[in-house]
Design an enzyme around this catalytic site. Structure first.
Site, PDB file in Angstrom:
ATOM      1  N   SER A   1       5.841  49.035 -25.880  1.00 14.33           N
ATOM      2  CA  SER A   1       4.750  49.618 -25.177  1.00 14.33           C
ATOM      3  C   SER A   1       4.809  51.069 -25.368  1.00 14.33           C
ATOM      4  CB  SER A   1       4.894  49.215 -23.652  1.00 14.33           C
ATOM      5  OG  SER A   1       4.249  50.082 -22.809  1.00 14.33           O
TER       6      SER A   1
ATOM      7  N   TYR B   1      11.023  49.165 -16.855  1.00  9.49           N
ATOM      8  CA  TYR B   1      10.101  48.347 -17.913  1.00  9.49           C
ATOM      9  C   TYR B   1      10.095  49.511 -19.058  1.00  9.49           C
ATOM     10  CZ  TYR B   1       5.791  46.858 -20.039  1.00  9.49           C
ATOM     11  OH  TYR B   1       4.569  46.571 -21.029  1.00  9.49           O
TER      12      TYR B   1
END
Ligand code: NAD
Length: 250
Positions: free
Chosen positions: A141, A156
């Site tokens: 990401s 994350y």
């Protein structure tokens, strides 16, 4: 038809508006037989049934559970005879700040986003080695690159940064066996993870930082997975491909 005669396994591919589902659709349109792996057996089977063409399967798999990954690999290999492509796409977010992350939060986010990539890769690599090669694409990401995301959280970001390191290490280790391993780093993509959570004010603010002046959609990322799965990327391994509308240009 970039994947004619090929077979692909995609984790986290059952959710209706997700990147995994859009990837399964595009792979099937390009001639692949696809195994959809996701937590729920019924949702995985339904998603597989909805794909164009024949021979797709849905298999229940929790990527955080080693025996579940091994069983899913066995089922996919039995169904297809051989597996050419693995897309490690499953992931979750938790919008927390550093001081609010409990060990339980940390463990869950690391387990799904990072440990899941290890476990599912471990389940398929011996088979790919035996068959002389394969392609593994891993979901990272933009949160890994810029530190923090809108819907992610520091844990994350850490997990997705871990994916980049793991994918490069696997690329180095498995290259001699003909297995390519690459990562994808999407920016803000409109899916169930993000959908409905953006206010108009947030959207306007976010678009100021995106030169292409739009949010991404699942198909934007599916096309990069298609490139990585196909022979178009035959000399690409250990790479990280940004799909973010120019968010990181500096
Ligand atoms: P999504 O929620 O639609 O898809 C995630 C899928 O993973 C779901 O189908 C879910 O059931 C599945 N999943 C969750 N835990 C699992 C587990 N333990 N085992 C197996 N499957 C599991 O969201 P999405 O946006 O399509 O996300 C797909 C991937 O893309 C994720 O890894 C996410 O972190 C990543 N990503 C998304 C964006 C974005 O803006 N949407 C940006 C960068 C990266």
């Amino acid at each position: 038809m970039l994947l004619n005669g090929k077979t692909a396994v995609i984790s986290g591919a059952a959710s209706q508006r997700g990147i995994g589902r859009a990837t399964a659709q595009l792979f099937a349109e390009h001639g692949a037989r696809v195994a959809i792996l996701d937590l729920d057996a019924g949702a995985s089977a339904d998603a597989a049934k909805a794909l164009p063409g024949d021979g797709h399967v849905g298999i229940a798999c929790d990527v955080t559970d080693k025996s579940s990954c091994d069983a899913a690999a066995k089922a996919a290999i039995e169904a297809f005879g051989r597996v050419d492509v693995l897309v490690n796409n499953a992931g979750i977010t938790q919008p927390l700040k550093t001081l609010d992350i409990s060990l339980e939060n940390w463990g869950k986010v690391i387990d799904v986003n990072l440990t899941g990539v290890l476990l599912l890769s471990q389940a398929f690599v011996p088979h790919m080695k035996e068959k002389g090669g394969g392609s593994i694409a891993c979901m990272s990401s933009v949160s890994a690159q810029r530190g923090g995301g809108i819907f992610g959280g520091p844990h994350y970001s850490a997990a997705k940064a871990g994916v980049l390191g793991l994918a490069k290490a696997m690329a180095r280790e498995f290259g001699p066996a003909g297995i390519r391993v690459n990562s994808v780093t999407p920016g803000l993509i409109q899916t169930d993870i993000t959908g409905g959570k953006l206010t108009d004010e947030m959207r306007t603010d976010i678009l100021k930082g995106i030169p292409l002046n739009r949010l991404g959609d699942a198909a934007d990322v599916a096309k990069i997975y298609l490139f990585l799965a196909s022979d178009l990327s035959s000399y690409v391994t250990g790479a990280t491909i940004d799909v973010n509308g120019g968010m990181l240009i500096h």
